[in-house]
Design a protein around this motif. Structure first.
Motif, PDB file in Angstrom:
ATOM      1  N   LEU A 292       0.831  -1.197   0.000  1.00 35.58           N
ATOM      2  CA  LEU A 292       0.000   0.000   0.000  1.00 35.58           C
ATOM      3  C   LEU A 292       0.872   1.255   0.000  1.00 35.58           C
ATOM      4  O   LEU A 292       1.982   1.262   0.553  1.00 35.58           O
ATOM      5  N   ASP A 293       0.362   2.303  -0.598  1.00 36.96           N
ATOM      6  CA  ASP A 293       1.047   3.598  -0.617  1.00 36.96           C
ATOM      7  C   ASP A 293       0.800   4.265   0.735  1.00 36.96           C
ATOM      8  O   ASP A 293      -0.194   4.975   0.930  1.00 36.96           O
ATOM      9  N   LEU A 294       1.693   4.028   1.681  1.00 32.61           N
ATOM     10  CA  LEU A 294       1.484   4.515   3.048  1.00 32.61           C
ATOM     11  C   LEU A 294       1.458   6.037   3.143  1.00 32.61           C
ATOM     12  O   LEU A 294       0.632   6.591   3.888  1.00 32.61           O
ATOM     13  N   PRO A 295       2.326   6.772   2.428  1.00 32.97           N
ATOM     14  CA  PRO A 295       2.204   8.236   2.475  1.00 32.97           C
ATOM     15  C   PRO A 295       0.840   8.727   1.989  1.00 32.97           C
ATOM     16  O   PRO A 295       0.282   9.681   2.547  1.00 32.97           O
ATOM     17  N   ARG A 296       0.330   8.094   0.964  1.00 31.05           N
ATOM     18  CA  ARG A 296      -0.994   8.479   0.457  1.00 31.05           C
ATOM     19  C   ARG A 296      -2.063   8.199   1.504  1.00 31.05           C
ATOM     20  O   ARG A 296      -2.960   9.026   1.727  1.00 31.05           O
ATOM     21  N   ILE A 297      -1.986   7.026   2.151  1.00 27.13           N
ATOM     22  CA  ILE A 297      -2.960   6.697   3.192  1.00 27.13           C
ATOM     23  C   ILE A 297      -2.865   7.691   4.345  1.00 27.13           C
ATOM     24  O   ILE A 297      -3.884   8.137   4.885  1.00 27.13           O
ATOM     25  N   LYS A 298      -1.632   8.093   4.695  1.00 20.88           N
ATOM     26  CA  LYS A 298      -1.437   9.061   5.781  1.00 20.88           C
ATOM     27  C   LYS A 298      -2.160  10.368   5.472  1.00 20.88           C
ATOM     28  O   LYS A 298      -2.735  11.013   6.364  1.00 20.88           O
ATOM     29  N   GLU A 299      -2.145  10.772   4.218  1.00 20.78           N
ATOM     30  CA  GLU A 299      -2.835  11.999   3.827  1.00 20.78           C
ATOM     31  C   GLU A 299      -4.357  11.840   3.832  1.00 20.78           C
ATOM     32  O   GLU A 299      -5.086  12.804   4.045  1.00 20.78           O
ATOM     33  N   LEU A 300      -4.826  10.626   3.614  1.00 24.61           N
ATOM     34  CA  LEU A 300      -6.269  10.392   3.491  1.00 24.61           C
ATOM     35  C   LEU A 300      -6.963  10.200   4.836  1.00 24.61           C
ATOM     36  O   LEU A 300      -8.129  10.593   5.008  1.00 24.61           O
ATOM     37  N   VAL A 301      -6.290   9.558   5.802  1.00 21.38           N
ATOM     38  CA  VAL A 301      -6.951   9.221   7.056  1.00 21.38           C
ATOM     39  C   VAL A 301      -7.124  10.457   7.930  1.00 21.38           C
ATOM     40  O   VAL A 301      -6.413  11.458   7.780  1.00 21.38           O
TER      41      VAL A 301
END
Length: 434
Positions: free
Chosen positions: A395-404
Motif C-alpha cells: 500500500l502507498d502509506l504516504p498516500r494513506i497518511k494523507e487520506l486518514v
C-alpha cells in the motif's frame, strides 16, 4: 468414463471441471436453475483462480455439462459423486446431512446398472453406511457400491490441489468399486499422487481429523502470539523456530485473527459432536473451537485499544473481508465478528475487498463499502488490515497518511514491518510481535 456430480457448489464445480479436464465426461447437477443457466453461459458463480478457464474449455469441448435434470445424468453415469452442502446444524453444531440423504434417495431411484456412488461431501463417520442403507431401502436390490472420497481443496488453490494432491483418500468396501475409483483417478498416477485405500469409515474420519489438526495449529500459534505480546517476543520468529522442526512443519503457523471459511469452523464443531456421540469427548478440539471464537472478538478489542479505548463516533476501515485471500468466500470470516463488535461499540465501519464485496454485502448489509482501498481509508480513524490480499501488501502509506483522519494502522496479518509503517507517522499495532 461418465461421471455425474450432484451439486455444483464449490467442491462439485471444481471437482467436475478437473475430472472433465482429465478426459472424463462429467455432468454437474444442481437444483438452482439460475446457477445452471449461468454455468452454461460460462459465468462462474464463485471466485477461484483458474476455474473459469477449466469450466469454459471443457464445456466447449463437450466434456462438461450442467443441468437441473438428475435422472438422465445419473442413468448415464458409471460413477455418481454426491457433493452437496453439509452445513452446521443450528443449535447443536452437528453436520446437517439432509441434503446428502435426499440426494442418495433420488440417485437410487435413477440408477441404471451397476454404479459407484461416492460421498464427496464432508460427512461424519458412519454417513456412508447410512447412505447405503437409504439407497437399498429406497430401491431394494439396487446394484450399487458406496464409497467415501473426501476432498482436500484449499480455497484459492483448489485447481492445483486437485491436480497435484498430497494424497487421494478412497474409502471402499469392495474390490469392484476400488477398481473403478482407480480408473477415475488414473490420470493422476502420472504425478505419482499417493492413493490411500481405506475402509469407508476411516476415510470419513481422515477428513475431519485433518481439518481439526490444522485448525489446532492455527489456534496454537494464535495463543503463542498473545504470549509473545505480553513477554516481548516475536511470534513470527517463534513460528519459524518451531516450524523448521520437520516433525512440526511451517504451514498453518501464521498468527492472525482466527480461522474462518467453509471447512474449519464447521468441521471442528461436527467432530466435537461426533466424538460426544461416541462417548469419547475430544477436549483438544473443543478448546480449539472455543478459543477461535474468542480470538475473533479479541481482535475488535485490539482495535479499540489502538483507538484509545473507544471507537464511538469514529470510522474504522477494514481492508479485506473474505476469510482468506484469493476467494470470495465470506463464511465465518473474522471480519464479520470484528465489524459487528466495532459497530456495537459505536463505530462506523467501512470495508473493501478485491473479490468479496458482493458476498460481503449479503452478510454485512449494515456497513459501508468503498470501491478501492484508498477510498475505504478516507477520513478513517483507524485502518485495519484483516485479510492479506496481495493488493494490500504494498500500500502507498504516504498516500494513506494523507487520506486518514487519525493515522492508526492495525495489522492483523503481520504483513508490514513496524519501522516501515511508523516511519510514515502511523501508530502501528500488530499481532504477537512484542
Amino acid at each position: 468414463m461418465h461421471i455425474a456430480m450432484i451439486g455444483a457448489g464449490y467442491v462439485g464445480l471444481v471437482s467436475g471441471a478437473c475430472f472433465a479436464d482429465f478426459g472424463h465426461v462429467v455432468t454437474c447437477v444442481d437444483t438452482d436453475p439460475d446457477k445452471v443457466d449461468r454455468l452454461n453461459r460460462g459465468e462462474i458463480p464463485i471466485f477461484e483462480p483458474g476455474l473459469e478457464d477449466h469450466v469454459v474449455r471443457n464445456r466447449d469441448e463437450e466434456r462438461l455439462f450442467f443441468t437441473t435434470e438428475l435422472p438422465e445424468a445419473v442413468a448415464k453415469a458409471d460413477v455418481v459423486f454426491i457433493a452437496v452442502g453439509t452445513p452446521s446444524r443450528r443449535g447443536d453444531g452437528r453436520a446437517d446431512l439432509s441434503y446428502v440423504y435426499a440426494a442418495a434417495a433420488e440417485v437410487a431411484r435413477n440408477i441404471s446398472g451397476y454404479t459407484v456412488v461416492v460421498t464427496k461431501s464432508t460427512v461424519p463417520v458412519g454417513t456412508g453406511d447410512a447412505v447405503e442403507r437409504i439407497m437399498r431401502d429406497e430401491v431394494p436390490g439396487v446394484d450399487v457400491s458406496v464409497v467415501s472420497n473426501p476432498e482436500f481443496l484449499r480455497e484459492g488453490a483448489a485447481i492445483e490441489d486437485f491436480k497435484r494432491p498430497d494424497r487421494i483418500v478412497i474409502g471402499v468396501e469392495d474390490e469392484r468399486a476400488q477398481e473403478i475409483m482407480g480408473e477415475v483417478y488414473r490420470p493422476l498416477f502420472v504425478n505419482q499422487a499417493p492413493v490411500i485405500y481405506t475402509g469407508r469409515r476411516t476415510a470419513e474420519l481422515i477428513k475431519y481429523a485433518s481439518n481439526a489438526f490444522l485448525a489446532t495449529k492455527i489456534t496454537f500459534i494464535n495463543e503463542m502470539a498473545d504470549l509473545c505480546e505480553k513477554a516481548g517476543a516475536n511470534v513470527q520468529e517463534v513460528a519459524r523456530g518451531i516450524g523448521l522442526d520437520n516433525r512440526i512443519g511451517t504451514k498453518f503457523l501464521h498468527a492472525g485473527p482466527g480461522f474462518g471459511g467453509s471447512c474449519f469452523p464447521k468441521d471442528t464443531r461436527a467432530l466435537v459432536e461426533t466424538a460426544r456421540e461416541f462417548e469419547t469427548p475430544s477436549r483438544i478440539v473443543e478448546a480449539v473451537v472455543t478459543v477461535n471464537e474468542a480470538r475473533k472478538a479479541a481482535m475488535a478489542q485490539k482495535v479499540l485499544r489502538a483507538c484509545g479505548g473507544s471507537v464511538a463516533g469514529k470510522t474504522v476501515a477494514l481492508l479485506g473481508l473474505t476469510f482468506k485471500p484469493n476467494t470470495d468466500d465470506m463464511r465465518e470470516s473474522p471480519s464479520i465478528a470484528i465489524a459487528n463488535a466495532l459497530r456495537a461499540a459505536g463505530a462506523t465501519v467501512r470495508g473493501h475487498d478485491p473479490q468479496g464485496m458482493e458476498q460481503a454485502r449479503r452478510v454485512m448489509p449494515d456497513i459501508e463499502y468503498a470501491d478501492t482501498a484508498y477510498a475505504c481509508v478516507e477520513d478513517a480513524d483507524a485502518v485495519v488490515l484483516v485479510t492479506e490480499w496481495e493488493a494490500y501488501r504494498a500500500l502507498d502509506l504516504p498516500r494513506i497518511k494523507e487520506l486518514v483522519r487519525v493515522p492508526v494502522f492495525v495489522d492483523l496479518r503481520n504483513v508490514y514491518r513496524r519501522a516501515e509503517v511508523e516511519r510514515h507517522g502511523f501508530t502501528y499495532v500488530d499481532v504477537g510481535r512484542g
